[in-house]
Design an enzyme around this catalytic site. Structure first.
Site, short mmCIF file in Angstrom:
data_model
loop_
_atom_site.label_atom_id
_atom_site.label_comp_id
_atom_site.label_asym_id
_atom_site.label_seq_id
_atom_site.Cartn_x
_atom_site.Cartn_y
_atom_site.Cartn_z
N ASN A 225 0.86 -1.19 0.00
CA ASN A 225 0.00 0.00 0.00
C ASN A 225 0.89 1.24 0.00
O ASN A 225 2.10 1.14 0.19
CB ASN A 225 -0.94 -0.04 1.23
N PRO A 324 -3.76 -11.89 10.25
CA PRO A 324 -4.36 -11.70 11.58
C PRO A 324 -4.28 -10.25 12.04
O PRO A 324 -3.40 -9.51 11.60
CB PRO A 324 -3.53 -12.60 12.49
N PHE A 343 -4.26 3.09 14.98
CA PHE A 343 -4.53 4.05 13.90
C PHE A 343 -5.65 3.52 13.04
O PHE A 343 -5.85 2.31 12.97
CB PHE A 343 -3.27 4.29 13.05
N1 CTP Z 1 -3.83 -3.50 11.96
C1 CTP Z 1 -3.22 -4.63 12.47
N2 CTP Z 1 -3.30 -5.80 11.81
C2 CTP Z 1 -3.97 -5.88 10.64
C3 CTP Z 1 -4.59 -4.74 10.10
C4 CTP Z 1 -4.51 -3.58 10.79
O1 CTP Z 1 -2.62 -4.54 13.53
N3 CTP Z 1 -4.00 -7.06 10.02
C5 CTP Z 1 -3.77 -2.26 12.74
C6 CTP Z 1 -3.16 -1.06 12.03
O2 CTP Z 1 -1.77 -0.97 12.29
C7 CTP Z 1 -3.91 0.10 12.68
C8 CTP Z 1 -5.28 -0.50 12.98
O3 CTP Z 1 -5.10 -1.90 13.01
O4 CTP Z 1 -3.34 0.49 13.91
C9 CTP Z 1 -6.37 -0.17 11.99
O5 CTP Z 1 -5.94 -0.46 10.68
P1 CTP Z 1 -6.94 -0.31 9.45
O6 CTP Z 1 -6.22 -0.73 8.20
O7 CTP Z 1 -7.59 1.03 9.47
O8 CTP Z 1 -8.07 -1.30 9.85
P2 CTP Z 1 -8.33 -2.80 9.55
O9 CTP Z 1 -8.29 -3.54 10.84
O10 CTP Z 1 -7.42 -3.32 8.47
O11 CTP Z 1 -9.82 -2.73 9.06
P3 CTP Z 1 -10.42 -2.29 7.63
O12 CTP Z 1 -9.33 -2.44 6.61
O13 CTP Z 1 -11.53 -3.23 7.46
O14 CTP Z 1 -10.88 -0.87 7.78
#
Ligand code: CTP
Length: 423
Positions: A225, A324, A343
């Protein structure tokens, strides 16, 4: 100068600030004209002063030209044209002071209260915060007198110190003594402008994750990303300047290499590597900021051979697994008193989704920032958003530089840590 260190613009915390750059005698002085030029481009009002040895190493004419103002040296205080003592004039003019490079001699003068050069007397008269970056030969740096003086300086109010790094020195020796790079000095000055010098993170350890993860599809392609890691890096450097010890676990970063100085860096590529690093580092952390942009999916078994273009669609139509939730794992394993900032990137104006994410993740604080607006999100020098927590609190963070936002988030984390200590 790396583009990320050249933010500029009206939101730049350095714009319009009066910065006094004082240079003492070390060969690292040759890097200062570049820094003065960068400060001026960012809208700072700059004046320079040099010690006699610095004036032999770096051209006062170049400094005058780049700062658009005469460069002061030890002859100037004796000019009959001066209406007020020059050292007092400069000390009162300055809002922020940079003392770089700091030589052993100027350090000794300052710590022992001697004002026998213009630079030394300004230091005594000055009440503004001072960012200090020494540079010298390794043996000089570790000599007992210099070490004791440096130790004394650490305890002074208003002084923020950037210890020298290890590297190749002008004496051809490899060791401690290299001045912090100009891009880091700029970051330090920006931090003085938005936060000041207080070291409220002293005695605490912050674990920060930053940047994107990369999941291989085959040896030539990956799923990733556009995260640059800037927000996490700003958090890490801001915490360091506030006295913390900092572990930074990071994917590929798009930022000056100098911004990694002073941090314990743990490079990773995949989410599995990130998870392993977090597992290892979590127990030592007082607080964690999970700023990494974790790719949501990965291949159950990445191909060892390169997939032909014609087969790509078919080859990638199955065989995916969900990564995960690492943040949820950190929350589940946290020790009593450890505080965690998550975040969330969001688009549109839908805060409900962010609220649901905050509840689901279980972290103490969550910073949600939009990624579909100019001046926020990936690669931007500025940011804005909402800070959720502690509990039901929701605070809007107005548009500001990412470093200013980082300081706001650190203050919220520090308050959460203070509260956990009291209860
Ligand atoms: N995060 C994580 N593990 C993942 C995905 C995200 O620890 N597999 C953490 C990111 O580092 C951030 C938070 O979760 O602190 C939110 O990340 P975000 O990408 O906004 O959310 P997702 O959990 O991926 O949810 P979605 O993509 O459905 O919005």
């Amino acid at each position: 100068m790396h583009p990320a260190a050249e933010s500029g613009g009206p939101a730049d915390p350095l714009a319009g600030r009066r910065v006094l750059v004082m240079i003492s005698g070390s060969i690292a002085a040759v890097k200062l004209p570049q820094l003065v030029s960068a400060l001026v481009k960012r809208g700072a009002l700059v004046r320079c002063a040099v010690t006699p040895s610095a004036a032999r190493l770096v051209s006062p004419v170049a400094l005058a030209s780049l700062s658009r103002h005469p460069c002061h040296d030890d002859d100037d205080p004796w000019s009959p044209a001066a209406p007020r003592p020059l050292h007092v004039e400069l000390a009162e003019w300055a809002e922020l002071v940079l003392l770089a490079p700091l030589s052993a001699t100027t350090l000794g003068r300052w710590v022992h209260g001697l004002g026998d050069t213009l630079v030394a007397s300004v230091l005594l008269a000055c009440e503004a915060p001072v960012l200090v970056a020494p540079a010298m030969n390794t043996a000089m740096w570790s000599s007992p007198g210099v070490a004791a003086n440096w130790q004394t300086l650490q305890s002074w109010e208003r002084v923020v110190t950037l210890p020298p790094a290890s590297g190749l020195l002008a004496c051809d020796r490899i060791g401690d003594g290299r001045m912090a790079e100009p891009e880091r000095l700029l970051l330090g000055l920006e931090s003085l402008a938005v936060w000041g010098w207080r070291r409220d993170w002293r005695g605490r350890r912050l674990l920060v994750s930053a940047g994107p993860t990369r999941e291989p599809l085959d040896p030539a392609r990956c799923l990733t990303n556009p995260s640059t890691g800037l927000m996490g890096l700003y958090l890490a450097q801001a915490a360091l300047l506030r006295g913390a010890e900092v572990d930074l676990v990071h994917g590929p970063l798009t930022a000056p290499d100098a911004w990694r100085e002073g941090l314990s860096c743990h490079p990773i590529s995949t989410a599995a590597e990130l998870e392993a690093a977090l597992d290892r580092l979590q127990p030592q952390a007082s607080a964690i900021a999970m700023a990494a942009a974790v790719a949501d999916h990965r291949r159950s078994a990445p191909r060892a051979d390169k997939i032909a273009k014609e087969e790509l669609e078919a080859a990638l139509s199955g065989g995916w697994e969900t990564v995960p939730d690492l943040l949820a794992g950190l929350v589940a394993r946290r020790s009593p008193g450890q505080r965690i900032l998550g975040f969330a990137a969001y688009s549109g104006t839908d805060l409900e989704t962010v609220r649901a994410k905050f509840a689901r993740k279980g972290c103490d604080l969550l910073f949600a920032n939009p990624i579909d607006r100019p001046g926020a999100g990936f690669a931007s020098a500025t940011n804005t958003g909402w800070l959720l927590g502690p509990g039901p609190q929701e605070t809007r963070l107005e548009p500001a530089s990412k470093l200013a936002i980082a300081h706001r988030l650190l203050s919220a984390l520090a308050a959460a840590l203070d509260e956990s200590q009291e209860s």
